[in-house]
Structure formats: C-alpha cells, structure tokens
Design a protein around this motif. Structure first.
Motif, mmCIF file in Angstrom:
data_model
loop_
_atom_site.group_PDB
_atom_site.id
_atom_site.type_symbol
_atom_site.label_atom_id
_atom_site.label_comp_id
_atom_site.label_asym_id
_atom_site.label_seq_id
_atom_site.Cartn_x
_atom_site.Cartn_y
_atom_site.Cartn_z
ATOM 1 N N HIS A 1 -0.384 4.259 0.895
ATOM 2 C CA HIS A 1 -0.846 5.203 1.920
ATOM 3 C C HIS A 1 -0.073 4.963 3.213
ATOM 4 O O HIS A 1 0.611 3.944 3.366
ATOM 5 N N GLN B 1 -4.936 -3.962 -1.003
ATOM 6 C CA GLN B 1 -5.046 -3.007 0.106
ATOM 7 C C GLN B 1 -5.785 -1.764 -0.368
ATOM 8 O O GLN B 1 -6.479 -1.113 0.400
ATOM 9 N N CYS C 1 0.844 -1.203 0.000
ATOM 10 C CA CYS C 1 0.000 0.000 0.000
ATOM 11 C C CYS C 1 0.875 1.247 0.000
ATOM 12 O O CYS C 1 1.901 1.288 0.679
ATOM 13 N N ARG D 1 -5.875 9.980 6.168
ATOM 14 C CA ARG D 1 -6.657 9.309 5.134
ATOM 15 C C ARG D 1 -6.774 10.201 3.906
ATOM 16 O O ARG D 1 -6.925 11.420 4.046
ATOM 17 N N TYR E 1 -11.131 2.631 -2.672
ATOM 18 C CA TYR E 1 -11.112 4.029 -2.236
ATOM 19 C C TYR E 1 -11.994 4.835 -3.163
ATOM 20 O O TYR E 1 -12.020 4.562 -4.363
ATOM 21 N N PHE F 1 -2.995 4.579 11.865
ATOM 22 C CA PHE F 1 -3.365 3.454 12.739
ATOM 23 C C PHE F 1 -2.919 2.106 12.176
ATOM 24 O O PHE F 1 -3.171 1.070 12.779
ATOM 25 N N CYS F 2 -2.261 2.119 11.023
ATOM 26 C CA CYS F 2 -2.040 0.865 10.291
ATOM 27 C C CYS F 2 -0.548 0.601 10.069
ATOM 28 O O CYS F 2 0.215 1.528 9.802
ATOM 29 N N CYS G 1 -1.682 5.442 6.574
ATOM 30 C CA CYS G 1 -2.679 5.727 7.611
ATOM 31 C C CYS G 1 -2.026 5.491 8.974
ATOM 32 O O CYS G 1 -1.333 4.483 9.162
ATOM 33 N N ILE H 1 0.352 -1.960 7.901
ATOM 34 C CA ILE H 1 0.438 -2.803 6.693
ATOM 35 C C ILE H 1 1.589 -2.372 5.770
ATOM 36 O O ILE H 1 2.368 -3.224 5.327
ATOM 37 N N PRO H 2 1.757 -1.047 5.478
ATOM 38 C CA PRO H 2 2.859 -0.692 4.573
ATOM 39 C C PRO H 2 4.223 -1.123 5.118
ATOM 40 O O PRO H 2 5.099 -1.520 4.347
HETATM 41 S S1 SF4 Z 1 -5.362 1.284 6.331
HETATM 42 FE FE1 SF4 Z 1 -5.351 0.488 4.263
HETATM 43 S S2 SF4 Z 1 -4.905 2.296 3.010
HETATM 44 FE FE2 SF4 Z 1 -4.289 2.814 5.084
HETATM 45 S S3 SF4 Z 1 -2.100 2.267 5.170
HETATM 46 FE FE3 SF4 Z 1 -3.287 0.504 5.925
HETATM 47 S S4 SF4 Z 1 -3.509 -0.790 4.141
HETATM 48 FE FE4 SF4 Z 1 -2.949 1.238 3.377
#
Ligand code: SF4
Length: 440
Positions: free
Chosen positions: A150, A192, A148, A275, A237, A154-155, A152, A157-158
C-alpha cells in the motif's frame, strides 16, 4: 560464555516488527560467539536498532544514538531510520556504519569489521537451538512478511521497508513450532498487512511436515491452530477473505481477536489517506463477524486531525465508533512524518483542534469500553499470567494483546506462575481493565 568473546551493547526501539528484527540480529550475533551485554560502558561496540515511523520516534532514535555515542563512542545504526542516512549523519557524524531495516547481513558485516568475530570455539560457536527472544518466555511475535504494497499518504514504511515480501509458509510454521516447543503459550502474528500474506508470491505452494501448503493467511492459521497455543492476529485489513477466518475463532482454534487498523471512517479522509476498501463494507463485515462469532474482540487504531478533516468528517468517525462498538481502540492526533506525501496536503489542522478532536474521540470510546467491560462482570474468562509479585498477579484475557490492550488484575493471588492460563471469575471493571479471582 568465554571471557574473550567480543561484547556488544544493544538497544531496540519501535514496533513489534522491529523487535523481531532485533531478535534475529541477536540470534545471529550469539551464533557467531558474541556476548550481548546490558550496559554500554565496557562493550566493544553498540548497535542501535532505530524506528523512523513518526517524528517523535525519529527524535527518540536520534537521542538513543547520541546516548550510545556519549557512553561508548563505537556505534553502528540499523533499522527504519537507517534508511535516512543523511538525517543521522547530520546529527551524529561519528556513527561508524548505518544500514536500513531488516539488513541482518549488513549489520553482521559491520559488527565483524569493528569487533572481529571470535575464533571458532565449540562452546561459543554453537548455533542456538532457539533464537534470542526479547519478549517474555510465554509469548512471542511471529513476523510473516516484510514491507507493504500500500501507499498510505501518512506512512513512509514502504519507502523504508520496500514492497511486501512474504516468508515461505513452511519456514514460518517451523519457527512457530520451535517457539511452541520451547514453552511459548501465545503467538502474535504480525506483518504490515497480515491478511495479504502470500499475495506477493501468488500464494506459492510450500511444504511443511511433508504436506503441500498454499502460502496464505487461511492455511497458515489452520496450521498454527494445530500447535494448541493461543494464536492472535494483528494488522489485519478487512478484506473479504478475512470472513473465512472467523469460523476458526468460533471453533476455538485461534483466538477470537482481530486487530484491524482502520485509521478513519469518513470516505473523503480515507480517500485522501489512500486507504484500501470502503467503510460501509467494513461496517457490514464487522456485523457479519459478530454474527458468526459473538465473542470476537475487535481492535483498531485511528488518526484524528488528518489534513483536510472537516468537523463533518470527524462526526462521521464518531458515528462509526458508535455503530461499530469496537472493543479496543487506539487513537493518535495526526503528526507529520518527514518524507510522507500527506505533508504536502492542503488544510493542515491546527494542534488545538487536533487535541480537541482527540479528547472527544477518547471520551466516546471510553464510554463504549466501560460498558463492554462491565458486561464481563460475572463471567469466567481464561487469563494468561504475565506478572506475579508480592501484591498479586496480572494477566490478560483472550481479548487483550500484550502492551496495547487492558489487563486483568488478580489481587493477592500468589499461586500462579507467569505463562499459566487459568480460569478467572471477573468481579470488577473500569474503563480499560478488569479485576477477578482464580476459580477454585
Ligand atoms: S500504514 Fe500500513 S498499510 Fe499503509 S503504507 Fe504504511 S505500512 Fe502499508
């Protein structure tokens, strides 16, 4: 299967994206001649594909690793939590090897090291025509990109999965065609950030069936439509480009369903979450989509009790819910994720306030959902059958994604099979589900 094949126990945790990784690992194991077995006891090795998205998922992953170590002892770990080796080693120092998300080759190398690959055998070494699927035969997830772009707050994932990396469109379509040919009736397109598909590779042109195709979500959907099966879009999105997909829904080419993760509606919370987009534009867009395709089902997920969320912010969110009248909504009280930027934010919200806001949110959405489902009584909807047992059948309409949305109960119905798509007269509803009978 040849009895001398090494045996592998396997557990897959987390989201559909991780499930797709598991399917790929299992396909490659089978290709090499390994036998995947349902219990840990007699397995030569156990693989735990972990999730590290929120703290409860980390806990679940650590417990699953502990269980595998206890029951078998020879355990390799992969997946999102694998990106945090130290955290795993601290709790489970006896784990043999650890790799991060989508590290298929590392997993195979680790497996080969501890449970050597069987010698070539024309029966066990055949490449399976169809990959291993962990979902039922009639639906499948189609993952079109990894990672991803982005950030964000709170995340994580990246940091676990890296920046976005799109699969070539021809490769995605090959997989979709194979799945459709093998009897899959519904494809759930995931990533994602599904609407950004192809952006990372400048929408590169790729070939499929001799046709030059641009790698983007519009072209992908147009081609998937030619398969003649249900195509459902997740994690979209609300970029302006999504508007162009709605006519495909109106024309019945892809399902009139959009899963749009919005997370909040207050501009200051969205800004703090980092976001993309503005909520006014999103609301405008939602109204526009409904004008073009009145039957569209809109699903979203939200976080309440995010650090700094004031009562006013929360009321803006409730007001948005009233105006947007979303069909399906998931909500989570904010919970910190180790390593996420949001943990450093001031004004963390007390648990009691988070819970109270969650209850108020769910109460409002329950009223909206109840009214929306009541309006379906008397309609005839196409329903895909997921289960049949002695009490009847359970299915889903086009408005319901598996696992996360409601279902349609067909009490006493025995003359249908899993995977059938049948017209159902809707007779009854409650907050989240429908009841009906198959039209004769
Ligand atoms: S919430 Fe979704 S869009 Fe935002 S950084 Fe995590 S994976 Fe990426």
């Amino acid at each position: 299967m040849n009895m001398s094949s090494p045996t592998i126990g396997f557990v897959s945790l987390g989201c559909p994206k991780n499930l797709v990784d598991s399917e790929r690992i299992l396909t490659e194991l089978r290709t090499q001649g390994y036998q995947v077995v349902p219990s840990y006891d007699n397995a030569d090795l156990v693989i735990v594909n972990t999730c590290g998205f929120i703290d409860s998922a980390v806990q679940e992953s650590l417990e699953a690793i502990g269980e595998a170590l206890h029951e078998n002892g020879k355990v390799i770990v992969t997946g999102c939590l694998g990106a945090k080796q130290d955290q795993i080693r601290k709790v489970h120092p006896k784990v043999l090897e650890i790799s991060g998300p989508h590290s298929y080759e590392a997993v195979l190398t680790h497996v080969n090291k501890y449970a050597p690959k069987p010698a070539y055998n024309p029966f066990t070494s055949l490449v399976p025509e169809q990959g291993v699927k962990l979902t039922p035969k009639h639906y499948a997830y189609l993952k079109i990109s990894e990672g991803c772009n982005h950030r964000c707050t709170f995340c994580i994932i990246p940091s676990l999965r890296g920046d976005m990396s799109s699969r070539p469109i021809g490769n995605v379509l090959d997989e979709a065609k194979r799945l459709a040919d093998s009897g899959v009736k519904e494809l759930l397109v995931i990533a994602q950030d599904t609407s950004a598909y192809g952006v990372d590779i400048n929408n590169r042109t790729n070939f499929w069936n001799g046709m030059p195709l641009k790698t983007n979500i519009q072209t992908l959907c147009e081609q998937l439509a030619s398969l003649g099966i249900w195509i459902r879009l997740h994690y979209m999105y609300p970029y302006p480009s999504v508007d162009d997909l709605i006519p495909l829904m109106t024309d019945g080419k892809i399902l009139p369903y959009l899963d749009v993760p919005l997370q909040h509606a207050s501009p200051s919370v969205l800004k703090s979450m980092k976001r993309p987009g503005t909520i006014d534009k999103t609301l405008e867009r939602i109204h526009k989509w409904r004008d073009i395709c009145p039957d569209i089902t809109l699903r979203s997920t939200f976080i309440v009790g995010y650090p700094g969320e004031t009562e006013k912010d929360f009321e803006i969110l409730l007001d948005f819910l009233m105006q947007a009248q979303l069909d399906r909504v998931g909500c989570f009280p904010y919970s910190p994720v180790e390593g996420a930027a949001a943990n450093e934010l001031a004004n963390q919200i007390p648990d009691a306030v988070k819970q109270q806001r969650f209850d108020r949110f769910m109460q409002l959405q329950q009223t909206i959902s109840t009214q929306k489902l009541q309006a379906k009584i008397g309609q005839t909807l196409d329903v895909i059958i997921d289960e049949v047992d002695e009490e009847g059948a359970i299915g889903r309409s086009m408005a319901d994604a598996p696992e996360i949305d409601g279902v349609v109960y067909l009490n006493d119905e025995k003359n249908v099979n899993v995977g059938d798509i049948v017209p159902v007269n809707i007779e009854h509803s409650d907050e989240y589900d429908l009841w009906g009978t198959v039209q004769q």
